[in-house]
Design a protein around this motif. Structure first.
Motif, mmCIF file in Angstrom:
data_model
loop_
_atom_site.group_PDB
_atom_site.id
_atom_site.type_symbol
_atom_site.label_atom_id
_atom_site.label_comp_id
_atom_site.label_asym_id
_atom_site.label_seq_id
_atom_site.Cartn_x
_atom_site.Cartn_y
_atom_site.Cartn_z
ATOM 1 N N HIS A 187 14.227 3.477 1.033
ATOM 2 C CA HIS A 187 13.173 4.279 0.403
ATOM 3 C C HIS A 187 13.878 5.538 -0.106
ATOM 4 O O HIS A 187 13.773 6.625 0.480
ATOM 5 C CB HIS A 187 12.101 4.610 1.437
ATOM 6 C CG HIS A 187 10.833 5.184 0.879
ATOM 7 N ND1 HIS A 187 10.690 5.587 -0.428
ATOM 8 C CD2 HIS A 187 9.629 5.416 1.476
ATOM 9 C CE1 HIS A 187 9.458 6.047 -0.621
ATOM 10 N NE2 HIS A 187 8.793 5.952 0.519
ATOM 11 N N PRO A 239 7.587 11.535 7.567
ATOM 12 C CA PRO A 239 7.415 11.051 6.188
ATOM 13 C C PRO A 239 5.980 10.674 5.870
ATOM 14 O O PRO A 239 5.627 10.498 4.701
ATOM 15 C CB PRO A 239 8.320 9.810 6.146
ATOM 16 C CG PRO A 239 8.387 9.332 7.568
ATOM 17 C CD PRO A 239 8.297 10.567 8.420
ATOM 18 N N GLY A 240 5.129 10.514 6.883
ATOM 19 C CA GLY A 240 3.772 10.018 6.694
ATOM 20 C C GLY A 240 3.806 8.511 6.411
ATOM 21 O O GLY A 240 4.837 8.003 5.956
ATOM 22 N N PRO A 241 2.750 7.789 6.617
ATOM 23 C CA PRO A 241 1.525 8.256 7.239
ATOM 24 C C PRO A 241 1.705 8.510 8.736
ATOM 25 O O PRO A 241 2.466 7.797 9.394
ATOM 26 C CB PRO A 241 0.535 7.101 6.993
ATOM 27 C CG PRO A 241 1.393 5.888 6.773
ATOM 28 C CD PRO A 241 2.672 6.369 6.198
ATOM 29 N N ASN A 261 0.814 -1.220 0.000
ATOM 30 C CA ASN A 261 0.000 0.000 0.000
ATOM 31 C C ASN A 261 0.850 1.274 0.000
ATOM 32 O O ASN A 261 1.961 1.284 0.536
ATOM 33 C CB ASN A 261 -0.912 0.042 1.224
ATOM 34 C CG ASN A 261 -1.950 -1.061 1.170
ATOM 35 O OD1 ASN A 261 -2.211 -1.615 0.106
ATOM 36 N ND2 ASN A 261 -2.530 -1.395 2.311
ATOM 37 N N SER A 262 0.298 2.318 -0.556
ATOM 38 C CA SER A 262 0.967 3.625 -0.561
ATOM 39 C C SER A 262 -0.054 4.701 -0.881
ATOM 40 O O SER A 262 -0.966 4.476 -1.679
ATOM 41 C CB SER A 262 2.060 3.628 -1.639
ATOM 42 O OG SER A 262 2.522 4.935 -1.873
ATOM 43 N N THR A 263 0.096 5.850 -0.267
ATOM 44 C CA THR A 263 -0.688 7.028 -0.667
ATOM 45 C C THR A 263 0.247 8.037 -1.326
ATOM 46 O O THR A 263 0.176 8.300 -2.530
ATOM 47 C CB THR A 263 -1.376 7.669 0.556
ATOM 48 O OG1 THR A 263 -2.270 6.714 1.126
ATOM 49 C CG2 THR A 263 -2.170 8.913 0.159
ATOM 50 N N ARG A 264 1.179 8.592 -0.507
ATOM 51 C CA ARG A 264 2.049 9.671 -0.969
ATOM 52 C C ARG A 264 2.946 9.272 -2.140
ATOM 53 O O ARG A 264 2.990 9.955 -3.169
ATOM 54 C CB ARG A 264 2.976 10.143 0.174
ATOM 55 C CG ARG A 264 2.362 11.121 1.116
ATOM 56 C CD ARG A 264 2.932 10.882 2.495
ATOM 57 N NE ARG A 264 2.431 9.600 2.934
ATOM 58 C CZ ARG A 264 1.273 9.445 3.580
ATOM 59 N NH1 ARG A 264 0.594 10.498 3.913
ATOM 60 N NH2 ARG A 264 0.828 8.254 3.907
ATOM 61 N N THR A 265 3.682 8.167 -1.966
ATOM 62 C CA THR A 265 4.707 7.815 -2.957
ATOM 63 C C THR A 265 4.066 7.513 -4.310
ATOM 64 O O THR A 265 4.537 7.969 -5.350
ATOM 65 C CB THR A 265 5.503 6.598 -2.443
ATOM 66 O OG1 THR A 265 5.878 6.853 -1.087
ATOM 67 C CG2 THR A 265 6.736 6.350 -3.265
ATOM 68 N N ARG A 314 7.294 -0.619 -5.573
ATOM 69 C CA ARG A 314 7.284 -0.817 -4.108
ATOM 70 C C ARG A 314 7.000 -2.285 -3.849
ATOM 71 O O ARG A 314 6.119 -2.881 -4.475
ATOM 72 C CB ARG A 314 6.218 0.046 -3.442
ATOM 73 C CG ARG A 314 6.052 -0.314 -1.961
ATOM 74 C CD ARG A 314 5.234 0.664 -1.205
ATOM 75 N NE ARG A 314 5.972 1.901 -1.002
ATOM 76 C CZ ARG A 314 5.573 2.880 -0.179
ATOM 77 N NH1 ARG A 314 4.435 2.748 0.491
ATOM 78 N NH2 ARG A 314 6.272 3.987 -0.037
ATOM 79 N N GLN A 339 12.242 9.048 -0.703
ATOM 80 C CA GLN A 339 11.793 9.691 0.535
ATOM 81 C C GLN A 339 12.973 10.414 1.195
ATOM 82 O O GLN A 339 12.853 11.566 1.633
ATOM 83 C CB GLN A 339 11.207 8.654 1.493
ATOM 84 C CG GLN A 339 10.719 9.242 2.813
ATOM 85 C CD GLN A 339 9.482 10.115 2.656
ATOM 86 O OE1 GLN A 339 8.533 9.708 2.010
ATOM 87 N NE2 GLN A 339 9.480 11.306 3.243
#
Ligand code: CP
Length: 310
Positions: free
Chosen positions: A138, A265-267, A57-61, A110, A141
């Motif tokens: 990463h 870095p989030g989340p 899973n990823s949102t930002r990247t 990823r 990041q």
């Protein structure tokens, strides 16, 4: 300064020279100016096809890479494991070879297993960009984090940075340490001893177990979340106890004798490693990090693609 990257793939910060990183930063500065214009698109990657393949899973990247690719006018395809034939037993190599048969030039990947992008880079011709592999690296990041420090404080060399939290399971921590050290920053890690890798000091960082001392020492604090999805053992008695020892709140910040820069870095797990009043404060550059992520990823894609033309 270098005019081309020394690598074909971006697997980890460990493969980059300080010159490579400075070249990525100067290119990202130009792209940051571009993405703040009314017309945000440039034709640099026209006719290049990029596949974003996310096995985790990823949102930002994921969004940031996709936006970076589109801003550069690349053709973009997206793959994620849910809904794919991976659930029917297809291997990584078969999955990727099928994607490459569609004439893909670059792969952003990823994967939950450390080393997966490196493994892939030995089998395919496309440029591979690691978007996070297990608890290993990463790289983009770390690049956007160091770039954000440079944009906020003017430079990275000589700055004191503390990385707080789950160092043991964090790919962000390892890539940040390697990147910051290459750029001449001083780095400490802070958190419970059970969440420190055994040989962490061999990377040239020191351990500080006391959060208040670490914060008093630093110019920048990068707060990491506890990676519960990578922990099959109990490393501390409870999240509540972790927060009491290592959670950052306004009260602690107010006790310091100088302002410091807060990163994440989030989340974010609000109320665990950082309270909302700190995460949303003027001192926090968390959303600047996200903005810089697009410019940094545009720079990485552009420079790797430029190497293919040489
Ligand atoms: N920082 C980061 O990698 O976030 P995502 O997992 O949402 O991509």
């Amino acid at each position: 300064m270098a005019t081309a990257l020394s690598v074909k793939h971006l697997i980890g910060i460990k493969d980059l020279t300080a010159d490579d990183i400075e070249l990525i930063f100067s290119t990202a500065e130009n792209f940051k100016e571009v993405i703040n214009r009314p017309i945000k698109k440039v034709p640099s990657l026209r006719d290049i096809t990029v596949a974003n393949i996310f096995f985790e899973n990823s949102t930002r990247t994921k969004l940031s890479f996709e936006l970076a690719e589109k801003r550069l006018s690349a053709d973009v395809i997206n793959f994620s494991t849910s809904g794919s034939s991976v659930s029917k037993g297809e291997t990584l190599i078969d999955t990727v070879n099928n994607i490459l048969a569609m004439k893909v030039d670059m792969i952003v990947m990823r994967h939950p297993k450390a080393g997966a992008p490196y493994f892939l880079s030995n089998y395919v011709n496309a440029n591979i960009i690691n978007a996070g592999d297990g608890a290993h690296e990463h790289p983009t990041q770390a690049l956007l984090d160091a770039f954000s420090i440079k944009q906020t404080l003017g430079d990275v060399a000589g700055r004191k940075v503390v990385i707080v939290g789950d160092i043991l399971h964090s790919r962000v921590a390892l890539s940040n340490i390697l990147c910051l050290k290459k750029l001449g920053a001083e780095v400490k890690v802070c958190g419970p001893l059970t969440l420190m890798p055994k040989y962490i000091e061999q990377l040239g960082v020191s351990i500080e177990l006391d959060l208040k001392k670490a914060l008093q020492w630093c110019d920048v604090a990068n707060m990491l979340r506890i990676q519960l999805e990578r922990q099959d053992l109990k490393y501390f008695p409870s999240l509540r106890e972790y927060t009491m020892m290592y959670g950052l709140n306004k009260n602690i910040l107010n006790q310091l004798d100088k302002p410091i820069v807060i990163m994440h870095p989030g989340p974010i797990n609000r109320g665990v490693e950082i309270t909302s009043d700190v995460a949303d404060s003027e001192q926090a550059i968390i959303l600047n990090q996200v903005e810089n992520g697009v410019a940094i990823r545009m720079a990485v894609l552009y420079l790797l693609a430029a190497n293919n033309k040489n």
